[in-house]
Design an enzyme around this catalytic site. Structure first.
Site, mmCIF file in Angstrom:
data_model
loop_
_atom_site.group_PDB
_atom_site.id
_atom_site.type_symbol
_atom_site.label_atom_id
_atom_site.label_comp_id
_atom_site.label_asym_id
_atom_site.label_seq_id
_atom_site.Cartn_x
_atom_site.Cartn_y
_atom_site.Cartn_z
ATOM 1 N N TRP A 132 0.839 -1.205 0.000
ATOM 2 C CA TRP A 132 0.000 0.000 0.000
ATOM 3 C C TRP A 132 0.871 1.252 0.000
ATOM 4 O O TRP A 132 1.381 1.670 1.042
ATOM 5 C CB TRP A 132 -0.899 0.006 1.240
ATOM 6 C CG TRP A 132 -1.859 -1.137 1.260
ATOM 7 C CD1 TRP A 132 -3.062 -1.184 0.622
ATOM 8 C CD2 TRP A 132 -1.711 -2.388 1.941
ATOM 9 N NE1 TRP A 132 -3.659 -2.397 0.864
ATOM 10 C CE2 TRP A 132 -2.857 -3.150 1.671
ATOM 11 C CE3 TRP A 132 -0.711 -2.948 2.745
ATOM 12 C CZ2 TRP A 132 -3.041 -4.438 2.173
ATOM 13 C CZ3 TRP A 132 -0.892 -4.226 3.257
ATOM 14 C CH2 TRP A 132 -2.058 -4.959 2.952
ATOM 15 N N HIS A 185 -7.032 1.546 2.284
ATOM 16 C CA HIS A 185 -8.089 0.568 2.048
ATOM 17 C C HIS A 185 -9.182 0.788 3.100
ATOM 18 O O HIS A 185 -9.021 1.617 4.006
ATOM 19 C CB HIS A 185 -7.558 -0.874 2.102
ATOM 20 C CG HIS A 185 -6.682 -1.181 3.285
ATOM 21 N ND1 HIS A 185 -6.074 -2.393 3.477
ATOM 22 C CD2 HIS A 185 -6.315 -0.433 4.360
ATOM 23 C CE1 HIS A 185 -5.379 -2.376 4.602
ATOM 24 N NE2 HIS A 185 -5.505 -1.204 5.142
ATOM 25 N N ARG A 241 -4.130 5.844 -2.856
ATOM 26 C CA ARG A 241 -2.792 5.238 -2.934
ATOM 27 C C ARG A 241 -1.860 6.138 -3.710
ATOM 28 O O ARG A 241 -2.211 6.670 -4.766
ATOM 29 C CB ARG A 241 -2.867 3.855 -3.570
ATOM 30 C CG ARG A 241 -3.650 2.931 -2.656
ATOM 31 C CD ARG A 241 -3.306 1.503 -2.766
ATOM 32 N NE ARG A 241 -4.287 0.749 -1.961
ATOM 33 C CZ ARG A 241 -4.679 -0.482 -2.218
ATOM 34 N NH1 ARG A 241 -4.159 -1.132 -3.237
ATOM 35 N NH2 ARG A 241 -5.549 -1.085 -1.443
ATOM 36 N N GLN A 258 -13.546 1.299 -2.469
ATOM 37 C CA GLN A 258 -13.592 -0.101 -2.082
ATOM 38 C C GLN A 258 -14.886 -0.350 -1.328
ATOM 39 O O GLN A 258 -15.477 0.560 -0.749
ATOM 40 C CB GLN A 258 -12.442 -0.427 -1.123
ATOM 41 C CG GLN A 258 -11.151 -0.797 -1.808
ATOM 42 C CD GLN A 258 -10.138 -1.362 -0.835
ATOM 43 O OE1 GLN A 258 -10.276 -1.256 0.382
ATOM 44 N NE2 GLN A 258 -9.096 -1.963 -1.382
ATOM 45 N N VAL A 309 -5.647 -11.496 7.197
ATOM 46 C CA VAL A 309 -6.501 -12.682 7.039
ATOM 47 C C VAL A 309 -5.629 -13.933 6.977
ATOM 48 O O VAL A 309 -4.469 -13.891 6.561
ATOM 49 C CB VAL A 309 -7.376 -12.608 5.758
ATOM 50 C CG1 VAL A 309 -8.526 -11.655 5.938
ATOM 51 C CG2 VAL A 309 -6.532 -12.260 4.550
ATOM 52 N N ALA A 316 -13.554 -11.706 5.852
ATOM 53 C CA ALA A 316 -13.515 -10.314 5.391
ATOM 54 C C ALA A 316 -13.209 -10.320 3.907
ATOM 55 O O ALA A 316 -12.570 -11.241 3.407
ATOM 56 C CB ALA A 316 -12.437 -9.538 6.145
#
Ligand code: PHE
Length: 347
Positions: A152, A189, A215, A229, A272, A315
């Site tokens: 990112w 994000h 970004r 998003q 995640v 997620a």
């Protein structure tokens, strides 16, 4: 009628405006008017003439008053007529074109997405675009110096001068003074909102978080410095990958109004585990990476004070612009933000 009477009448009749008419009235019947003066002078006249002169003056006065009234009426009617003329509407003229506004294509897509997820029981929540390092990175299991931060490219912000401003509030230390990482940035994000929501709510729940992200990278047809998003988060006792697959699949079918093939492939996101990417195919041949997803990492649960032993959650984060591009067959993301009416008016 005496010649004098005739001239007076003529003058009155020829008056072109109220103003002119009033001037004439003043000229004859005003304080120093000619007729008024006759009355004033009466007392200086010899007695035998007074009655006669007074009578004549009265007649004259009556005449002027009558004509003044008449002419006033006429002028009034004329003025009315003129103003009617002015206000007359020619209904045969072509009308002025009214250009109604309409929704931006991204707003339309966003509303559709919210509608679909709402029907699947998801709540729509929001979060700040100006984030701090803790929520955008640290608490998402991406500590400083973590190589994954390179995923990112970030717009960092300067120290806020006013601690009471929104930026100032966002930069306060978090977590009862434990967390001392208030550096500010534009969120890269929508995942930080996962943390904010979980800190304030107890599971089970399912939410989506649409929002703008930023970004710091070179732009091209598929990348812009800003984009949208939609984050998804569902947490409960036994939420699993099959649920994720079902929800995503259902969403895509409704969104594209046809059966969409999807495929999971391993993907890496520090927050995640396991992490995966959802690929979609509209024609069954070309596969397109559209969604990042996975099961919420236990470190994320810990960061918000949940006990990861008895909770599970999935997620996902999908690119709204990409979805819009696919749906409308647009080949350059930058068109959404360019404000070019030739583009926008096609929606
Ligand atoms: N936040 C990730 C990104 O912007 C996407 C993502 C969201 C991945 C949720 C996994 C789970 O790339």
């Amino acid at each position: 009628m005496t010649p004098k009477e005739e001239t007076i009448l003529k003058e009155l009749r020829e008056a072109q405006s109220f103003k002119a008419l009033e001037e004439l009235y003043k000229k004859y019947l005003g304080k120093k008017g000619e007729i008024t003066l006759i009355f004033r002078e009466l007392k200086n006249l010899p007695k035998e003439k007074r009655a006669e002169i007074a009578q004549k003056a009265n007649a004259l006065k009556g005449l002027v008053e009558k004509e003044f009234k008449l002419k006033s009426e006429i002028l009034k009617k004329e003025a009315e007529k003129q103003s009617f003329e002015k206000e007359k509407i020619d209904i045969t003229l072509p009308g002025k074109k009214i250009i109604p506004g309409h929704l931006h294509p991204l707003t339309k897509i966003l509303r559709e997405i919210e509608e679909i997820f709402s029907q699947m029981g998801f709540e729509v929540v929001g979060g700040p675009e100006i984030e701090n390092e803790y929520y955008n990175f640290d608490a998402l299991n991406i500590p400083k110096e973590h190589p994954a931060r390179d995923m990112w490219d970030t717009f960092w912000l300067k120290e806020p001068k006013n601690p009471k401003s929104p930026e100032g509030v966002a930069s306060r230390p978090y977590g009862a003074g434990k967390i001392q990482n208030p550096r500010l940035l534009l969120r890269t994000h929508t995942s930080p909102v996962q943390l904010r929501y979980m800190e304030a709510h107890e599971p089970p729940f399912r939410i989506i978080v649409p929002g703008r992200c930023f970004r710091h990278e070179a732009t091209d047809a598929y990348h812009d410095v800003q984009f949208y998003q939609v984050e998804g988060l569902m947490v409960g006792k036994d939420v699993n990958l099959a649920n994720l697959k079902a929800i995503v699949s259902e969403f895509l079918d409704i969104f594209f109004k046809k059966k969409i093939k999807i495929r999971f492939q391993p993907g890496y996101f520090p927050f995640v585990e396991p992490g995966l990417e959802v690929l979609i195919s509209k024609d069954g041949r070309k596969w397109l990476e559209l969604i990042g997803a996975g099961m919420v990492h236990s470190n994320v649960f810990k960061a918000v004070g949940y006990n990861p032993r008895n909770l599970q959650g999935f997620a996902f984060g999908l690119g709204l612009d990409r979805l819009a591009m696919l749906k409308y067959k647009i080949n350059d993301i930058r068109l959404f933000y360019g404000g070019d009416l030739r583009f926008l008016e096609q929606f």
